[in-house]
Motif scaffolding. Structure first.
Motif, PDB file in Angstrom:
ATOM      1  N   CYS A 128       4.181  22.994 -17.364  1.00 16.27           N
ATOM      2  CA  CYS A 128       4.295  21.823 -18.210  1.00 16.27           C
ATOM      3  C   CYS A 128       3.225  20.809 -17.991  1.00 16.27           C
ATOM      4  O   CYS A 128       3.580  19.460 -18.286  1.00 16.27           O
ATOM      5  CB  CYS A 128       5.677  21.022 -18.211  1.00 16.27           C
ATOM      6  SG  CYS A 128       7.101  22.190 -18.351  1.00 16.27           S
ATOM      7  N   ILE A 160       4.991  31.121 -28.806  1.00 14.50           N
ATOM      8  CA  ILE A 160       4.806  30.863 -27.408  1.00 14.50           C
ATOM      9  C   ILE A 160       3.968  29.601 -27.095  1.00 14.50           C
ATOM     10  O   ILE A 160       4.174  28.864 -26.185  1.00 14.50           O
ATOM     11  CB  ILE A 160       4.576  32.255 -26.488  1.00 14.50           C
ATOM     12  CG1 ILE A 160       5.334  33.331 -26.828  1.00 14.50           C
ATOM     13  CG2 ILE A 160       4.045  31.952 -25.055  1.00 14.50           C
ATOM     14  CD1 ILE A 160       4.939  34.655 -26.175  1.00 14.50           C
ATOM     15  N   THR A 161       2.689  29.935 -27.627  1.00 12.56           N
ATOM     16  CA  THR A 161       1.777  28.576 -27.721  1.00 12.56           C
ATOM     17  C   THR A 161       2.429  27.402 -27.956  1.00 12.56           C
ATOM     18  O   THR A 161       2.348  26.195 -27.119  1.00 12.56           O
ATOM     19  CB  THR A 161       0.689  28.724 -28.501  1.00 12.56           C
ATOM     20  OG1 THR A 161       0.312  30.232 -28.354  1.00 12.56           O
ATOM     21  CG2 THR A 161      -0.447  27.659 -28.360  1.00 12.56           C
ATOM     22  N   LEU A 175       1.035  40.782 -23.786  1.00 10.79           N
ATOM     23  CA  LEU A 175       0.351  40.551 -25.082  1.00 10.79           C
ATOM     24  C   LEU A 175       1.220  40.714 -26.406  1.00 10.79           C
ATOM     25  O   LEU A 175       1.631  41.875 -26.290  1.00 10.79           O
ATOM     26  CB  LEU A 175      -0.861  41.317 -25.252  1.00 10.79           C
ATOM     27  CG  LEU A 175      -2.140  40.816 -24.383  1.00 10.79           C
ATOM     28  CD1 LEU A 175      -3.306  41.768 -24.660  1.00 10.79           C
ATOM     29  CD2 LEU A 175      -2.584  39.430 -24.775  1.00 10.79           C
ATOM     30  N   GLY A 199       5.034  26.221 -25.225  1.00  9.74           N
ATOM     31  CA  GLY A 199       4.125  25.827 -24.258  1.00  9.74           C
ATOM     32  C   GLY A 199       3.670  24.286 -24.225  1.00  9.74           C
ATOM     33  O   GLY A 199       3.699  23.701 -23.518  1.00  9.74           O
ATOM     34  N   GLU A 248      -0.417  33.216 -14.752  1.00  6.36           N
ATOM     35  CA  GLU A 248       0.535  34.064 -13.782  1.00  6.36           C
ATOM     36  C   GLU A 248       0.949  35.303 -14.882  1.00  6.36           C
ATOM     37  O   GLU A 248       1.663  34.698 -15.981  1.00  6.36           O
ATOM     38  CB  GLU A 248       1.563  33.473 -13.265  1.00  6.36           C
ATOM     39  CG  GLU A 248       1.320  32.466 -12.013  1.00  6.36           C
ATOM     40  CD  GLU A 248       2.467  31.747 -11.419  1.00  6.36           C
ATOM     41  OE1 GLU A 248       3.164  32.370 -10.761  1.00  6.36           O
ATOM     42  OE2 GLU A 248       2.593  30.681 -11.963  1.00  6.36           O
ATOM     43  N   GLU A 290      11.484  28.995 -19.499  1.00  8.67           N
ATOM     44  CA  GLU A 290      10.188  29.515 -18.815  1.00  8.67           C
ATOM     45  C   GLU A 290       9.886  30.947 -19.271  1.00  8.67           C
ATOM     46  O   GLU A 290      10.466  31.910 -19.040  1.00  8.67           O
ATOM     47  CB  GLU A 290      10.323  29.408 -17.201  1.00  8.67           C
ATOM     48  CG  GLU A 290      10.059  28.395 -16.551  1.00  8.67           C
ATOM     49  CD  GLU A 290       8.740  27.569 -17.175  1.00  8.67           C
ATOM     50  OE1 GLU A 290       7.565  28.163 -16.976  1.00  8.67           O
ATOM     51  OE2 GLU A 290       8.963  26.512 -17.789  1.00  8.67           O
ATOM     52  N   THR A 341       2.799  35.165 -30.368  1.00  8.26           N
ATOM     53  CA  THR A 341       1.923  34.336 -29.651  1.00  8.26           C
ATOM     54  C   THR A 341       1.724  33.023 -29.931  1.00  8.26           C
ATOM     55  O   THR A 341       1.703  32.060 -29.191  1.00  8.26           O
ATOM     56  CB  THR A 341       0.515  34.965 -29.773  1.00  8.26           C
ATOM     57  OG1 THR A 341       0.518  36.365 -28.950  1.00  8.26           O
ATOM     58  CG2 THR A 341      -0.675  34.290 -28.780  1.00  8.26           C
ATOM     59  N   SER A 401       5.385  38.450 -14.082  1.00  6.61           N
ATOM     60  CA  SER A 401       6.967  38.214 -13.982  1.00  6.61           C
ATOM     61  C   SER A 401       7.840  39.117 -14.902  1.00  6.61           C
ATOM     62  O   SER A 401       8.930  39.136 -14.773  1.00  6.61           O
ATOM     63  CB  SER A 401       7.245  36.790 -14.206  1.00  6.61           C
ATOM     64  OG  SER A 401       6.839  35.807 -13.277  1.00  6.61           O
ATOM     65  N   PHE A 452       6.832  32.148 -19.999  1.00  5.39           N
ATOM     66  CA  PHE A 452       5.106  32.125 -20.263  1.00  5.39           C
ATOM     67  C   PHE A 452       4.510  33.061 -19.108  1.00  5.39           C
ATOM     68  O   PHE A 452       3.218  33.128 -18.782  1.00  5.39           O
ATOM     69  CB  PHE A 452       4.692  30.786 -20.048  1.00  5.39           C
ATOM     70  CG  PHE A 452       5.357  29.563 -20.893  1.00  5.39           C
ATOM     71  CD1 PHE A 452       4.973  29.564 -22.262  1.00  5.39           C
ATOM     72  CD2 PHE A 452       6.355  28.982 -20.225  1.00  5.39           C
ATOM     73  CE1 PHE A 452       5.693  28.853 -23.073  1.00  5.39           C
ATOM     74  CE2 PHE A 452       6.967  27.845 -21.388  1.00  5.39           C
ATOM     75  CZ  PHE A 452       6.417  27.929 -22.578  1.00  5.39           C
ATOM     76  N   SER A 453       5.293  33.692 -18.394  1.00  8.08           N
ATOM     77  CA  SER A 453       4.474  34.354 -16.957  1.00  8.08           C
ATOM     78  C   SER A 453       4.800  35.910 -16.989  1.00  8.08           C
ATOM     79  O   SER A 453       4.866  36.538 -16.053  1.00  8.08           O
ATOM     80  CB  SER A 453       5.034  33.683 -15.891  1.00  8.08           C
ATOM     81  OG  SER A 453       4.725  32.462 -15.851  1.00  8.08           O
ATOM     82  N   GLY A 487       1.858  29.545 -15.700  1.00  7.50           N
ATOM     83  CA  GLY A 487       2.169  30.391 -16.960  1.00  7.50           C
ATOM     84  C   GLY A 487       1.307  30.055 -17.952  1.00  7.50           C
ATOM     85  O   GLY A 487       0.560  29.221 -18.028  1.00  7.50           O
ATOM     86  N   ALA A 488       1.301  31.000 -19.103  1.00  5.86           N
ATOM     87  CA  ALA A 488       0.322  30.675 -20.139  1.00  5.86           C
ATOM     88  C   ALA A 488       0.772  29.641 -20.970  1.00  5.86           C
ATOM     89  O   ALA A 488       1.954  28.983 -20.829  1.00  5.86           O
ATOM     90  CB  ALA A 488       0.578  31.988 -21.162  1.00  5.86           C
ATOM     91  N   PHE A 489      -0.480  28.845 -21.537  1.00  2.00           N
ATOM     92  CA  PHE A 489      -0.205  27.656 -22.368  1.00  2.00           C
ATOM     93  C   PHE A 489       0.694  26.490 -21.658  1.00  2.00           C
ATOM     94  O   PHE A 489       1.431  25.809 -22.392  1.00  2.00           O
ATOM     95  CB  PHE A 489       0.744  28.219 -23.555  1.00  2.00           C
ATOM     96  CG  PHE A 489       0.276  29.268 -24.271  1.00  2.00           C
ATOM     97  CD1 PHE A 489      -0.762  29.395 -24.775  1.00  2.00           C
ATOM     98  CD2 PHE A 489       1.023  30.594 -24.269  1.00  2.00           C
ATOM     99  CE1 PHE A 489      -1.504  30.443 -25.349  1.00  2.00           C
ATOM    100  CE2 PHE A 489       0.480  31.595 -25.003  1.00  2.00           C
ATOM    101  CZ  PHE A 489      -0.787  31.466 -25.534  1.00  2.00           C
ATOM    102  N   GLN A 490       0.335  26.363 -20.527  1.00  2.00           N
ATOM    103  CA  GLN A 490       1.044  25.029 -19.540  1.00  2.00           C
ATOM    104  C   GLN A 490      -0.208  24.082 -19.558  1.00  2.00           C
ATOM    105  O   GLN A 490      -0.050  23.046 -18.731  1.00  2.00           O
ATOM    106  CB  GLN A 490       1.325  25.579 -18.422  1.00  2.00           C
ATOM    107  CG  GLN A 490       2.080  26.641 -18.223  1.00  2.00           C
ATOM    108  CD  GLN A 490       3.478  26.197 -19.017  1.00  2.00           C
ATOM    109  OE1 GLN A 490       4.131  25.204 -18.461  1.00  2.00           O
ATOM    110  NE2 GLN A 490       3.920  26.824 -20.168  1.00  2.00           N
ATOM    111  N   ASN A 541       6.597  21.700 -24.339  1.00  4.98           N
ATOM    112  CA  ASN A 541       7.090  21.498 -22.985  1.00  4.98           C
ATOM    113  C   ASN A 541       6.016  20.680 -22.286  1.00  4.98           C
ATOM    114  O   ASN A 541       6.740  19.662 -21.528  1.00  4.98           O
ATOM    115  CB  ASN A 541       7.143  22.665 -22.059  1.00  4.98           C
ATOM    116  CG  ASN A 541       8.262  23.528 -22.358  1.00  4.98           C
ATOM    117  OD1 ASN A 541       9.204  23.357 -23.174  1.00  4.98           O
ATOM    118  ND2 ASN A 541       8.430  24.690 -21.806  1.00  4.98           N
TER     119      ASN A 541
END
Lengths: 191, 132
Positions: free
Chosen positions: B117, A150-151, A141, A154, B79, A134, A147, B82, A136-137, B7-10, A157
Motif C-alpha cells: 500500500c 487489479i491496478t 498475467l 492497488g 513478488e 491482498e 489487469t 503466492s 497482488f502477489s 505485490g504488483a501495483f503497490q 489501497n
C-alpha cells in the motif's frame, strides 16, 4: 480515525476489523457496510459466515454495492448527517475488492470515484475501518480488463493508506502494523 | 545494492523515487543491455527475469552481473510466488527464478524493503522496522 486492514483470503482480517470497531465504538452505534452481492450458493454461504461472525456484536448492516458515500441515504440518519464529531457512528466497510469489482463490472459503476467516495464516507463517520484484500502477489498475467481492476485496487489501497491513521496487514490472525500502531487506536477509545 | 519488492501495483517505483530523487530508471520490461548497465534503478526486475527465461537464458548469475556493473544498483521487483504452481514449465521456472534472484539480491543488499500500500517495511538494515 481512518483504519485500513488488509490481508490474504482467509487471514482473519474481517474478524480483526470487527474487533477494532467494537473497541472504538464502545456502546455507541456501529454500522457495517456490506459490498458483496450474494451470487450463488457459495456467495450466500460466505455472507452467512460473515453474518454469524458479526452476530451479537451490535452492527446495523447496510448493503451498498456501489457509491459508498451514499450508504447512509438508506437509513434514517438525520443524526448521522448533523451529528457532532464524537456522536458520529463507527463504521466498518467490507470489502474494497468487492466494491471495486462492482464499480468496474456492474452497470452504473464509477471506478474512478471509489477513493473520493471512501473519503466522503469517512467524513460522515467518527471512525471508519476499511477492509481490503491482498490480490497482488500471484504473479499471473491476466486479460486487460482484469489487469485494469487489479491496478485500480492497488492504487486505491495506496491512496487510502496515505490518508489512513493506521494500516494493518492481518497475517493468519496476527495484525502487523505498517502504519500507526494498535496503541494509537487504544488512545482513541471512548471513555 | 538495495532491493525493494512487494505485490504488483503497490506504488513501489514512486516510493523509491520519492526517497532517492530522480535517478536513471531501466524498465525490465523492455530495456536493452546498455540501458540496464547504466541504470541507477532497475524497475520490474521480474520482467527482466521473464525475458531472459523466454530466450532460454539462465538467471543464476544475474545479480552478480548487475553487482559487478554497479554495486549501488537499486532493484525493484514484484513478488510473484503466492499463487498456484503454474501448469507450464516455463512459467514454473520463471516464478522459481524470481524467488532465487531475490534471494541473491537480498544477500548482496545492504538495504531491503518490502512495499505494501505504498508503505515500506525495512527487512534488512542496521535497524529493522517500519520506515517513514
Amino acid at each position: 480515525m481512518l483504519i485500513l486492514i488488509t490481508g490474504t483470503s482467509g487471514s482473519g482480517k474481517s474478524e480483526y476489523a470487527e474487533k477494532i470497531c467494537c473497541e472504538l465504538a464502545g456502546s455507541a452505534k456501529k454500522y457495517y457496510i456490506a459490498t458483496m452481492q450474494p451470487y450463488g450458493a457459495e456467495g450466500a454461504q460466505r455472507i452467512r459466515r460473515h453474518h454469524a461472525l458479526r452476530q451479537g456484536k451490535g452492527f446495523e448492516t447496510i448493503e451498498q454495492y456501489q457509491n459508498v458515500s451514499k450508504a447512509f441515504d438508506k437509513v434514517q440518519t438525520e443524526a448521522v448527517s448533523h451529528a457532532a464529531q464524537n456522536e458520529k457512528p463507527v463504521v466498518l466497510l467490507e470489502c474494497l475488492s468487492n466494491l471495486m469489482a462492482n464499480e468496474c463490472f456492474e452497470e452504473g459503476g464509477t471506478p474512478d470515484a471509489v477513493f473520493s467516495d471512501c473519503i466522503q464516507l469517512y467524513r460522515q463517520c467518527r471512525h471508519l475501518v476499511i477492509v481490503t484484500n491482498e490480490i497482488f502477489s500471484d504473479g499471473c498475467l491476466y486479460d486487460n480488463t482484469t489487469t485494469d481492476y487489479i491496478t485500480r485496487l492497488g492504487r486505491l489501497n495506496t491512496q487510502l493508506a496515505q490518508e489512513a491513521d493506521c494500516v494493518a496487514e492481518v497475517v493468519y490472525s496476527i495484525p502487523v502494523y505498517w502504519k500507526g500502531a494498535y496503541e494509537l487506536i487504544q488512545e482513541n477509545l471512548p471513555l | 545494492m538495495e532491493v525493494y519488492f512487494g505485490g504488483a501495483f503497490q506504488g513501489k517505483l514512486d516510493y523509491v523515487l520519492k526517497k532517492k530523487g530522480n535517478l536513471r530508471v531501466a524498465d525490465g520490461k523492455d530495456c536493452d543491455e546498455k540501458q540496464l548497465q547504466s541504470a541507477d534503478i532497475v524497475n520490474h526486475l521480474h520482467l527482466l527475469i521473464q525475458r531472459r527465461i523466454a530466450v532460454g537464458e539462465s538467471t543464476d548469475t544475474l545479480i552478480e552481473e548487475l553487482y559487478a556493473v554497479n554495486p549501488q544498483m537499486i532493484l525493484i521487483c514484484d513478488e510473484v510466488g503466492s499463487g498456484i504452481v503454474p501448469l507450464e514449465r516455463k512459467d514454473r521456472i520463471y516464478r522459481e527464478s524470481v524467488g532465487r534472484v531475490l534471494c541473491a539480491a537480498v544477500a548482496k543488499s545492504d538495504r531491503v524493503e518490502r512495499i505494501l500500500c505504498g508503505i515500506g517495511q525495512c527487512l534488512k538494515q542496521e535497524s529493522v522496522g517500519i520506515t517513514k
